[in-house]
Design a protein around this motif. Structure first.
Motif, mmCIF file in Angstrom:
data_model
loop_
_atom_site.group_PDB
_atom_site.id
_atom_site.type_symbol
_atom_site.label_atom_id
_atom_site.label_comp_id
_atom_site.label_asym_id
_atom_site.label_seq_id
_atom_site.Cartn_x
_atom_site.Cartn_y
_atom_site.Cartn_z
ATOM 1 N N PHE A 92 15.754 -3.513 -2.140
ATOM 2 C CA PHE A 92 14.552 -3.653 -1.308
ATOM 3 C C PHE A 92 14.817 -3.587 0.193
ATOM 4 O O PHE A 92 13.905 -3.238 0.957
ATOM 5 N N ILE A 93 16.041 -3.898 0.635
ATOM 6 C CA ILE A 93 16.292 -3.847 2.083
ATOM 7 C C ILE A 93 16.095 -2.420 2.640
ATOM 8 O O ILE A 93 15.440 -2.248 3.675
ATOM 9 N N PRO A 94 16.615 -1.377 1.974
ATOM 10 C CA PRO A 94 16.386 -0.024 2.499
ATOM 11 C C PRO A 94 14.901 0.332 2.579
ATOM 12 O O PRO A 94 14.486 1.040 3.503
ATOM 13 N N ILE A 95 14.098 -0.172 1.643
ATOM 14 C CA ILE A 95 12.661 0.118 1.661
ATOM 15 C C ILE A 95 11.978 -0.685 2.768
ATOM 16 O O ILE A 95 11.122 -0.168 3.486
ATOM 17 N N ALA A 96 12.392 -1.929 2.919
ATOM 18 C CA ALA A 96 11.859 -2.753 4.015
ATOM 19 C C ALA A 96 12.203 -2.114 5.361
ATOM 20 O O ALA A 96 11.402 -2.139 6.301
ATOM 21 N N GLU A 97 13.395 -1.537 5.434
ATOM 22 C CA GLU A 97 13.852 -0.864 6.653
ATOM 23 C C GLU A 97 13.004 0.390 6.918
ATOM 24 O O GLU A 97 12.500 0.584 8.023
ATOM 25 N N ALA A 98 12.819 1.219 5.894
ATOM 26 C CA ALA A 98 12.107 2.489 6.054
ATOM 27 C C ALA A 98 10.638 2.273 6.408
ATOM 28 O O ALA A 98 10.037 3.075 7.124
ATOM 29 N N THR A 99 10.042 1.173 5.912
ATOM 30 C CA THR A 99 8.620 0.921 6.147
ATOM 31 C C THR A 99 8.380 0.062 7.386
ATOM 32 O O THR A 99 7.237 -0.134 7.771
ATOM 33 N N LEU A 101 8.832 -3.048 7.460
ATOM 34 C CA LEU A 101 8.587 -4.426 7.028
ATOM 35 C C LEU A 101 9.772 -5.338 7.338
ATOM 36 O O LEU A 101 9.635 -6.565 7.392
ATOM 37 N N ILE A 102 10.935 -4.740 7.551
ATOM 38 C CA ILE A 102 12.147 -5.508 7.821
ATOM 39 C C ILE A 102 12.027 -6.333 9.105
ATOM 40 O O ILE A 102 12.681 -7.378 9.226
ATOM 41 N N VAL A 103 11.196 -5.893 10.042
ATOM 42 C CA VAL A 103 11.086 -6.635 11.299
ATOM 43 C C VAL A 103 10.504 -8.021 11.032
ATOM 44 O O VAL A 103 11.043 -9.040 11.480
ATOM 45 N N GLU A 104 9.429 -8.058 10.244
ATOM 46 C CA GLU A 104 8.805 -9.335 9.886
ATOM 47 C C GLU A 104 9.711 -10.148 8.961
ATOM 48 O O GLU A 104 9.934 -11.349 9.160
ATOM 49 N N LEU A 105 10.262 -9.461 7.961
ATOM 50 C CA LEU A 105 11.146 -10.137 7.007
ATOM 51 C C LEU A 105 12.397 -10.662 7.715
ATOM 52 O O LEU A 105 12.842 -11.789 7.471
ATOM 53 N N GLY A 106 12.943 -9.842 8.614
ATOM 54 C CA GLY A 106 14.146 -10.233 9.359
ATOM 55 C C GLY A 106 13.894 -11.433 10.256
ATOM 56 O O GLY A 106 14.770 -12.294 10.416
ATOM 57 N N ALA A 107 12.697 -11.504 10.837
ATOM 58 C CA ALA A 107 12.355 -12.658 11.679
ATOM 59 C C ALA A 107 12.288 -13.918 10.824
ATOM 60 O O ALA A 107 12.723 -14.990 11.245
ATOM 61 N N TRP A 108 11.776 -13.759 9.604
ATOM 62 C CA TRP A 108 11.744 -14.910 8.686
ATOM 63 C C TRP A 108 13.173 -15.370 8.354
ATOM 64 O O TRP A 108 13.464 -16.567 8.358
ATOM 65 N N VAL A 109 14.055 -14.402 8.084
ATOM 66 C CA VAL A 109 15.459 -14.727 7.773
ATOM 67 C C VAL A 109 16.078 -15.507 8.933
ATOM 68 O O VAL A 109 16.720 -16.550 8.732
ATOM 69 N N ILE A 142 7.831 -1.195 -5.109
ATOM 70 C CA ILE A 142 8.554 -2.220 -4.347
ATOM 71 C C ILE A 142 7.914 -2.423 -2.973
ATOM 72 O O ILE A 142 7.777 -3.554 -2.510
ATOM 73 N N GLU A 143 7.492 -1.333 -2.349
ATOM 74 C CA GLU A 143 6.850 -1.457 -1.031
ATOM 75 C C GLU A 143 5.603 -2.339 -1.121
ATOM 76 O O GLU A 143 5.412 -3.248 -0.312
#
Ligand code: C2E
Ligand code: CA
Ligand code: CA
Ligand code: CA
Length: 275
Positions: free
Chosen positions: A76-83, A85-93, A26-27
């Protein structure tokens, strides 16, 4: 796995269980998905149960993977958080939801937009500049923007959290405490945080009207929120009985399958009534 010898290597590779493999998969796929734009936002109406008006929408991310199909955020959110990647994904959201808000307004359906913020995003030193950048670039009306945070994100360094919350509010944005009641904080604690809305967690709502404890807790949260001048939204409302219990206890803003599941933008622009 470190290969000291045949047996050791064998031991470690067996130890790499399915869950770890799935995480890695998933990562990797997440990195690709961000570039390939495999994400979309769905929006769940938040409804005034007395008037039926749609007051706002919560943006919920969806990942349609080309071969796996729909991968739920819980995966996938917990994995995005741990890695991170959530910062980039969250900015897109954030950016996508702000553009959606403009399109809603253009369609004459102005409503609040709630966006889930992850712990990593909240702690990011760039958050305020990212937010103000997106607000200005998209022309988003900041008073229509609500950010949802969880209690656990506010614990730890409480003073730093309060400063971050104030800086967000200074942009004109409103703040909600998501999943309220499931964290560690008490309402007296919440009083220290400059937040506007409490969202009662679905775990309290789901067994209404069968579970008297859940009903007591829900009624108490609503009563205390009112004393603190906070709005209350109940989430996961699935039945008329739940809606009626909430209304009887002065909670009139509800979100859940009883009114609507999360919808695509096309569905909202076609069907949803104006505010
Ligand atoms: P959440 O913020 O608590 O969102 C509510 C979840 O409950 C959503 O699941 C929604 O589809 C679901 N739901 C709504 N009404 C009902 C109902 O009546 N009954 C039941 N059983 N469920 C209902 P979803 O979309 O799968 O999202 C799960 C979680 O993933 C969210 O929980 C949130 O924590 C996270 N998430 C979703 N989108 C984002 C995002 O853009 N950014 C971040 N950081 N997290 C997100
Ligand atoms: Ca939420
Ligand atoms: Ca929630
Ligand atoms: Ca939840």
């Amino acid at each position: 796995a470190k290969a000291k010898g045949r047996n050791t290597y064998h031991f470690y590779s067996q130890d790499l269980d399915e869950a770890a493999n799935e995480r890695l998969y998933i990562e990797n796929e997440l990195r690709i998905a961000i570039k390939a734009q495999q994400f979309t936002l769905y929006y769940q109406p938040q409804v005034n149960s007395e008037s039926g008006e749609v007051l706002g929408y919560e943006a919920l991310i969806r990942w349609f993977h080309p071969s796996e199909g729909n991968i739920p955020p819980s995966k996938f959110i917990p994995i995005a958080e741990a890695t991170g990647l959530i910062v980039e994904l969250g900015a897109w959201v954030l950016e996508e939801a702000c553009h959606f808000s403009r399109r809603l307004k253009a369609a004459g359906k102005t409503a609040n937009i709630s966006i889930n913020l992850s712990a990593r995003q909240f702690k990011d030193a760039q958050l305020i500049s990212t937010l103000s950048d997106i607000i200005h670039r998209t022309g988003m009306e900041p008073t229509l923007l609500h950010l949802e945070l969880t209690e656990s994100m506010l614990m730890g360094d409480v003073e730093a959290a309060i400063i971050q919350l104030r800086d967000i509010k200074a942009l004109g944005v409103s703040l909600s405490i998501d999943d309220f009641g499931t964290g560690y904080s008490s309402l007296s604690y919440i009083k220290r945080f400059p937040v506007d809305i409490l969202k009662i967690d679905r775990s309290f709502v789901k067994d209404i009207p069968e579970d008297p404890n859940d009903m007591e807790i829900t009624a108490a949260i609503i009563a205390m929120a009112q004393k603190l001048n906070l709005q209350v939204i109940a989430e996961g409302v699935e039945t008329e009985a739940q809606m009626a219990f909430l209304a009887k206890n002065n909670c009139y803003i509800v979100q859940g399958y009883y009114y609507s599941p999360p919808l695509s933008e096309a569905e909202i622009l076609r069907f949803a009534p104006a505010m």
